[in-house]
Design a protein around this motif. Structure first.
Motif: not given
Length: 128
Positions: A38, A55, A62, A64, A88
């Protein structure tokens, strides 16, 4: 390397087949499109270790990933999938097709004339 079990993020992105080249991986990181746990990072030399969550923003999606292990080489896709766990969220499919995805329909005879139609028009204009 900074420590055992750690790897530069640009190398890891390249080995995990997220991007096509290591220099492209460095550009993605420098552009601020990668977050590590993050936290936005902007240095390709930043290290990742097992358990870190990445990320990544690419194009219109996007991604993850949880890092499972550092890579040794850029191998086949099956080998690359062992480096991460995909977190994701699934993309929700809507029942309706958005208007921008629909293919426009053109009435027959509207728009530019075909070559055959153009010849007929020229023949009417120029009597031989």
């Amino acid at each position: 390397m900074a420590g055992e079990g750690r790897q530069r993020i640009d190398k890891w992105l390249f080995f995990a087949r997220v991007v096509k080249s290591r220099s492209l991986a460095a550009k993605v990181v420098q552009a601020g499109r990668v977050r590590l746990n993050r936290e936005k990072i902007d240095q390709p030399s930043h290290t990742v270790k097992a358990g870190d969550v990445l990320t990544i923003t690419l194009d219109r999606r996007v991604i993850v990933y949880r890092v499972l292990e550092p890579g040794v080489r850029r191998g086949p896709a099956e080998e690359a999938r062992t480096l991460y766990e995909d977190l994701t969220p699934p993309v929700e499919k809507t029942a309706d097709v958005p208007p921008d995805v629909m293919v426009p329909v053109r009435e027959q005879g509207s728009g530019r004339p075909t070559k055959k139609e153009r010849r007929r028009t020229d023949a009417l204009r120029e009597p031989d």
